[in-house]
Enzyme design. Structure first.
Site, mmCIF file in Angstrom:
data_model
loop_
_atom_site.group_PDB
_atom_site.id
_atom_site.type_symbol
_atom_site.label_atom_id
_atom_site.label_comp_id
_atom_site.label_asym_id
_atom_site.label_seq_id
_atom_site.Cartn_x
_atom_site.Cartn_y
_atom_site.Cartn_z
ATOM 1 N N HIS A 86 44.806 20.711 -70.013
ATOM 2 C CA HIS A 86 45.387 22.046 -70.126
ATOM 3 C C HIS A 86 44.482 23.078 -69.443
ATOM 4 O O HIS A 86 43.251 22.975 -69.462
ATOM 5 C CB HIS A 86 45.559 22.435 -71.594
ATOM 6 C CG HIS A 86 46.791 21.876 -72.233
ATOM 7 N ND1 HIS A 86 48.052 22.077 -71.733
ATOM 8 C CD2 HIS A 86 46.948 21.105 -73.348
ATOM 9 C CE1 HIS A 86 48.941 21.467 -72.497
ATOM 10 N NE2 HIS A 86 48.298 20.863 -73.483
ATOM 11 N N CYS A 142 47.312 24.087 -65.536
ATOM 12 C CA CYS A 142 47.977 25.377 -65.374
ATOM 13 C C CYS A 142 46.965 26.479 -65.048
ATOM 14 O O CYS A 142 45.792 26.397 -65.409
ATOM 15 C CB CYS A 142 48.706 25.752 -66.665
ATOM 16 S SG CYS A 142 49.944 24.552 -67.195
#
Length: 312
Positions: A86, A142
């Site tokens: 992440h 991301c």
């Protein structure tokens, strides 16, 4: 011949509400690729952190920073850093960034102990890298566009050209949207939306400034970037998406993988010794052909000819 070192991090956040599927597979794929490029899997030359490991190989924040410090501690080395997990964004606590936002990576314990922001990543990975060493980075997460705060940023358009004006146009578009929100009357909800749009716009203008163009007036100055440009480090980073984008998992042959990691490795299979420009444009093409909308970008620590061979 220079000593080669690699640090590969894959975090699936297994058993949490943030669980991913393909990050462990990404690490395995990159490790296999590096073995063909002369990188040893000897633990003195390669460290792998995964959240199915324990002890010093468990990817909490402390272990990630310790492993990064190990990676870049020796002069005269070629180094690779790969992260699949992440990514996020946090408020800038220093006030040095006009966007007010820092990109981050998320250790497995990020909910308890916080994320690792781009200022910290730059300090540990780039500033501490010896001048006669090189570093190649793949960030498959991301909001990864500015995660290392490198001073020169390149993106490819759908035709395979590096188009500098896209950043300026996108920044103007975001500022226009923010202004339109306020013309319709004030509300706290609109204020929050406008702040997000302004933050996105300053990120785009900052990327445009990275390319050597003057920054439009009134946007402020990122005080770190002039210093980072003077570091003159041979660091190159392929990131999974722009600051304002999210990355995606790919399903390849029934196995989950990070789309960015997969596309980059596919490019390297097709073109074993690409230039930086070829690697960027072909990775973009790979993602687009497979219907992924994310836009990979190349960030580097010094000005260079993108037609030179990619250094790994």
């Amino acid at each position: 011949m220079s000593r080669k070192k690699s640090l590969l991090i894959g975090i699936n956040y297994t058993g949490s509400q943030n669980e991913l599927r393909g990050c462990h597979q990404d690490v395995e794929n990159v490790a296999e690729f590096l073995s063909y490029r002369g990188y040893s899997d000897d633990p003195r030359a390669q460290v792998i952190l995964r959240d199915d490991a324990r002890g010093q190989y468990y990817p909490n924040g402390h272990n990630i920073l310790a492993a990064i410090d190990w990676l870049v501690c020796e002069p005269g080395t070629c180094n690779v850093f790969h992260y699949s997990g992440h990514g996020g964004q946090v408020r800038d606590p220093t006030g040095n960034h006009p966007s007010g936002i820092l990109d981050t990576i998320c250790p497995v314990d990020f909910q308890e102990n916080g994320q690792i922001n781009s200022d910290i990543l730059h300090e540990h990975l780039v500033s501490r890298l010896p001048l006669n060493s090189t570093l190649f980075v793949i960030l498959d997460c991301c909001h990864s566009g500015s995660a290392l705060e490198l001073p020169f940023v390149y993106r490819s358009d759908d035709e395979g050209n590096v188009n500098l004006m896209d950043n300026l146009k996108e920044g103007m578009h975001l500022f226009g949207e923010a202004n339109d929100l306020f013309r319709g009357g004030f509300s706290f909800q609109k204020l929050g939306e406008a702040e997000d749009l302004y933050a996105g716009a300053t990120n785009f203008f900052r990327s445009f400034k990275h390319m050597g163009e003057s920054q439009p007036p009134g946007l402020g100055e990122d005080s770190n970037y002039a210093e980072y440009e003077r570091e003159h480090k041979m660091v190159s980073m392929f990131s999974g998406c722009r600051d304002d984008q999210t990355s995606a998992d790919a399903n390849i042959g029934g196995m989950s993988e990070g789309a960015m990691s997969w596309a980059f490795l596919e490019t390297m299979k097709r073109i074993p010794n690409p230039t930086y420009l070829q690697a960027l444009t072909d990775t973009r093409y790979c993602l687009k052909q497979s219907n992924y909308t994310q836009v990979p970008q190349l960030s580097v620590g010094l000005q260079m000819d993108l037609e030179r061979p990619l250094v790994l």
